[in-house]
Design a protein around this motif. Structure first.
Motif, PDB file in Angstrom:
ATOM      1  N   PHE A 139       1.993   0.963  -7.761  1.00  0.00           N
ATOM      2  CA  PHE A 139       1.529  -0.075  -6.842  1.00  0.00           C
ATOM      3  C   PHE A 139       1.463   0.474  -5.419  1.00  0.00           C
ATOM      4  O   PHE A 139       2.455   0.941  -4.874  1.00  0.00           O
ATOM      5  N   TRP A 140       0.269   0.418  -4.842  1.00  0.00           N
ATOM      6  CA  TRP A 140       0.040   0.848  -3.465  1.00  0.00           C
ATOM      7  C   TRP A 140      -0.264  -0.375  -2.607  1.00  0.00           C
ATOM      8  O   TRP A 140      -1.344  -0.951  -2.713  1.00  0.00           O
ATOM      9  N   PRO A 141       0.649  -0.783  -1.753  1.00  0.00           N
ATOM     10  CA  PRO A 141       0.334  -1.898  -0.844  1.00  0.00           C
ATOM     11  C   PRO A 141      -0.757  -1.491   0.148  1.00  0.00           C
ATOM     12  O   PRO A 141      -0.989  -0.301   0.386  1.00  0.00           O
ATOM     13  N   ARG A 142      -1.406  -2.476   0.715  1.00  0.00           N
ATOM     14  CA  ARG A 142      -2.432  -2.223   1.721  1.00  0.00           C
ATOM     15  C   ARG A 142      -1.971  -2.767   3.070  1.00  0.00           C
ATOM     16  O   ARG A 142      -1.512  -3.913   3.170  1.00  0.00           O
ATOM     17  N   TYR A 143      -2.091  -1.922   4.104  1.00  0.00           N
ATOM     18  CA  TYR A 143      -1.729  -2.329   5.455  1.00  0.00           C
ATOM     19  C   TYR A 143      -2.846  -1.932   6.413  1.00  0.00           C
ATOM     20  O   TYR A 143      -3.539  -0.931   6.195  1.00  0.00           O
ATOM     21  N   PRO A 144      -3.032  -2.709   7.483  1.00  0.00           N
ATOM     22  CA  PRO A 144      -4.078  -2.384   8.449  1.00  0.00           C
ATOM     23  C   PRO A 144      -3.926  -0.962   8.981  1.00  0.00           C
ATOM     24  O   PRO A 144      -2.820  -0.516   9.281  1.00  0.00           O
ATOM     25  N   ARG A 256      18.057   0.848   7.623  1.00  0.00           N
ATOM     26  CA  ARG A 256      16.771   0.266   7.226  1.00  0.00           C
ATOM     27  C   ARG A 256      16.106  -0.474   8.373  1.00  0.00           C
ATOM     28  O   ARG A 256      16.763  -1.142   9.175  1.00  0.00           O
ATOM     29  N   LEU A 257      14.796  -0.327   8.460  1.00  0.00           N
ATOM     30  CA  LEU A 257      13.990  -1.087   9.409  1.00  0.00           C
ATOM     31  C   LEU A 257      13.128  -2.087   8.649  1.00  0.00           C
ATOM     32  O   LEU A 257      12.764  -1.852   7.499  1.00  0.00           O
ATOM     33  N   PRO A 258      12.779  -3.221   9.264  1.00  0.00           N
ATOM     34  CA  PRO A 258      11.866  -4.154   8.602  1.00  0.00           C
ATOM     35  C   PRO A 258      10.484  -3.533   8.446  1.00  0.00           C
ATOM     36  O   PRO A 258      10.139  -2.546   9.113  1.00  0.00           O
ATOM     37  N   MET A 259       9.687  -4.116   7.583  1.00  0.00           N
ATOM     38  CA  MET A 259       8.377  -3.566   7.278  1.00  0.00           C
ATOM     39  C   MET A 259       7.502  -3.503   8.527  1.00  0.00           C
ATOM     40  O   MET A 259       7.450  -4.461   9.303  1.00  0.00           O
ATOM     41  N   PHE A 260       6.823  -2.388   8.724  1.00  0.00           N
ATOM     42  CA  PHE A 260       5.918  -2.252   9.867  1.00  0.00           C
ATOM     43  C   PHE A 260       4.715  -3.174   9.686  1.00  0.00           C
ATOM     44  O   PHE A 260       4.438  -3.688   8.594  1.00  0.00           O
ATOM     45  N   VAL A 280       4.228  12.045   6.999  1.00  0.00           N
ATOM     46  CA  VAL A 280       4.118  11.640   5.591  1.00  0.00           C
ATOM     47  C   VAL A 280       4.561  10.187   5.447  1.00  0.00           C
ATOM     48  O   VAL A 280       5.557   9.777   6.064  1.00  0.00           O
ATOM     49  N   ILE A 281       3.826   9.413   4.649  1.00  0.00           N
ATOM     50  CA  ILE A 281       4.278   8.091   4.210  1.00  0.00           C
ATOM     51  C   ILE A 281       4.455   8.165   2.708  1.00  0.00           C
ATOM     52  O   ILE A 281       3.507   8.440   1.967  1.00  0.00           O
ATOM     53  N   LEU A 282       5.688   7.954   2.267  1.00  0.00           N
ATOM     54  CA  LEU A 282       6.018   7.994   0.839  1.00  0.00           C
ATOM     55  C   LEU A 282       6.229   6.558   0.356  1.00  0.00           C
ATOM     56  O   LEU A 282       7.168   5.888   0.759  1.00  0.00           O
ATOM     57  N   TRP A 283       5.325   6.106  -0.496  1.00  0.00           N
ATOM     58  CA  TRP A 283       5.351   4.727  -0.987  1.00  0.00           C
ATOM     59  C   TRP A 283       6.210   4.660  -2.250  1.00  0.00           C
ATOM     60  O   TRP A 283       5.761   5.010  -3.337  1.00  0.00           O
ATOM     61  N   ALA A 284       7.444   4.204  -2.107  1.00  0.00           N
ATOM     62  CA  ALA A 284       8.332   3.975  -3.257  1.00  0.00           C
ATOM     63  C   ALA A 284       8.286   2.487  -3.572  1.00  0.00           C
ATOM     64  O   ALA A 284       9.303   1.786  -3.543  1.00  0.00           O
ATOM     65  N   THR A 285       7.095   2.024  -3.872  1.00  0.00           N
ATOM     66  CA  THR A 285       6.826   0.590  -3.953  1.00  0.00           C
ATOM     67  C   THR A 285       6.666   0.073  -5.370  1.00  0.00           C
ATOM     68  O   THR A 285       6.141  -1.026  -5.584  1.00  0.00           O
ATOM     69  N   GLY A 286       7.100   0.846  -6.334  1.00  0.00           N
ATOM     70  CA  GLY A 286       7.156   0.345  -7.693  1.00  0.00           C
ATOM     71  C   GLY A 286       5.862   0.452  -8.463  1.00  0.00           C
ATOM     72  O   GLY A 286       4.889   1.084  -8.032  1.00  0.00           O
ATOM     73  N   PHE A 287       5.861  -0.216  -9.588  1.00  0.00           N
ATOM     74  CA  PHE A 287       4.769  -0.110 -10.554  1.00  0.00           C
ATOM     75  C   PHE A 287       4.450  -1.496 -11.102  1.00  0.00           C
ATOM     76  O   PHE A 287       5.249  -2.428 -10.976  1.00  0.00           O
ATOM     77  N   ARG A 288       3.292  -1.619 -11.705  1.00  0.00           N
ATOM     78  CA  ARG A 288       2.892  -2.851 -12.376  1.00  0.00           C
ATOM     79  C   ARG A 288       2.704  -2.574 -13.863  1.00  0.00           C
ATOM     80  O   ARG A 288       2.475  -1.430 -14.273  1.00  0.00           O
ATOM     81  N   ALA A 289       2.769  -3.605 -14.670  1.00  0.00           N
ATOM     82  CA  ALA A 289       2.625  -3.441 -16.118  1.00  0.00           C
ATOM     83  C   ALA A 289       1.247  -2.889 -16.459  1.00  0.00           C
ATOM     84  O   ALA A 289       0.227  -3.359 -15.949  1.00  0.00           O
ATOM     85  N   ALA A 290       1.225  -1.872 -17.326  1.00  0.00           N
ATOM     86  CA  ALA A 290      -0.032  -1.241 -17.748  1.00  0.00           C
ATOM     87  C   ALA A 290      -0.592  -2.008 -18.949  1.00  0.00           C
ATOM     88  O   ALA A 290      -0.373  -1.633 -20.103  1.00  0.00           O
TER      89      ALA A 290
END
Length: 377
Positions: A139-144, A256-260, A280-290
């Protein structure tokens, strides 16, 4: 067109557990059931874990039914230890997993059967056990501003170890076990690490008891009963405190800092004016069911998930999801595999197809409750 009674998709913990219980109750591989796996070799998702995730760092790895994992070297990569164990398990129980086979779609067939379309042809089946896990859907979140970032972005699924980040300024996004493991590994190598999460992390003191496990699973199970996308069990259990995490907290690595609010070409920034430079931005944001291959069956509810009772898809009793929602843990997958096979035997008996041993229905062994989760993914 090949016909079987059951197709199992996936040969990780959930798929192998299901195949074991099919075999144990009289179903013959290749004749009565088939196991399809898209991975190039045994090991499920574990074979893709980063090398620095050693077996000693894994929490709650539960043995497959009927064969213990013994004498594992805690210093070896978990990808090697578990892959070798799964390989030995497949051979010991003669499960005859077909790989690599890519499942493209599952569709409605004739006479109440399902058609499983794959890179190895089409299979016609009376029941399906879907054990595809989540590793294939990071899962890749999207940010501006994300597309303007001049540095490197990667997900946990592409993480290979801390050496790649020597001298870099790294922002790690995500409040789960993977994010913490990345931070603790990166700290000695990176020039700077920053941890950001949407919610403050919750650390859990004390043992992970059966009562705690039951409460956690109940919360996850309630979501899938309502047809909502499942959360991981670890998201409701909290993060277990150990010596490495306590040291990371003491050293400030896990501050920890709150989400940018946005991503800039040179880093991230918040609406209050705070900025952090990053390479570097390392997204440790999990996965979704395949589960995209199940789309032709239209199992998804308006909430976005598949409504499940136990392991059975409410919209179609021929479909069982093992390792989905409350069974997305190693011990949960074992028990769910047993429950799915029991229900499938009942389904086949009700349709006039006796179980291979002639008994019709397996004894009710009870669903059990998964109480362990593995870290690192």
């Amino acid at each position: 067109m090949r016909e079987v009674d059951v197709v199992v998709i996936g040969a990780g913990q959930a798929g192998l557990s299901s195949a074991h219980h099919l075999r144990r109750t009289g179903f013959e591989p290749e004749r009565d059931f088939v196991v399809l796996d898209h991975a190039p070799r045994p090991g499920g998702a574990w074979q893709f874990r980063w090398p620095s995730l050693t077996y000693g760092k894994v929490h709650g790895m539960h043995a497959l039914p009927g064969m213990e994992l013994t004498d594992a070297d805690p210093g070896r990569p978990s990808s090697e230890v578990v892959a070798e164990y799964f390989d030995a398990y497949e051979r010991a129980f003669d499960l005859r997993v077909r790989r690599p086979v890519h499942v493209r779609a599952v569709r409605e067939g004739d006479a109440g059967r399902l058609l499983v379309e794959t890179s190895d042809g089409t299979w016609s089946t009376r029941a399906l056990i879907n054990a595809t896990g989540t590793w294939d859907r990071p899962f890749w979140p999207r940010y501006p501003g994300q597309e303007t970032f001049r540095g490197r972005q990667l997900h946990t699924a592409g993480y290979t170890g801390p050496q790649d980040f020597a001298g870099r300024r790294v922002v790690v996004v995500g409040g789960g076990a993977s994010g913490m493991q990345h931070l603790l590994e990166l700290a000695p190598y990176a020039a700077q690490t920053t941890w950001v999460t949407r919610r403050p992390p919750v650390f859990r003191e004390g043992p992970f008891t059966e009562d705690v496990g039951r409460e956690a699973v109940a919360l996850v199970e309630e979501r899938v009963r309502r047809g909502l996308p499942p959360k991981s069990v670890v998201s409701v259990t909290g993060l277990p405190l150990n010596d490495a995490i306590r040291q990371g907290l003491a050293d400030g690595v896990l501050d920890r800092l709150p989400m940018f609010d946005r991503i800039t070409p040179d880093g991230v920034e918040w609406d209050d004016g705070r900025r952090v430079a990053a390479d570097v931005i390392l997204w440790a944001t999990g996965f979704r069911a395949a589960v995209d291959h199940l789309a032709p069956l239209r199992l998804r509810e308006p909430g976005g998930g598949i409504r499940v009772e136990g392991t059975r898809a409410v919209a179609d009793p021929r479909i069982h999801l093992v390792g989905y929602g409350p069974s997305a843990s190693t011990i949960g997958a074992n028990r769910a595999g047993r429950a799915a096979v029991r229900d499938i035997r009942r389904l086949l008996a009700g349709a006039g197809r006796a179980a291979p041993d002639g008994s019709g229905v397996a004894p009710d062994a009870g669903r059990g409750v998964p109480v362990a989760v593995e870290a690192g993914g």
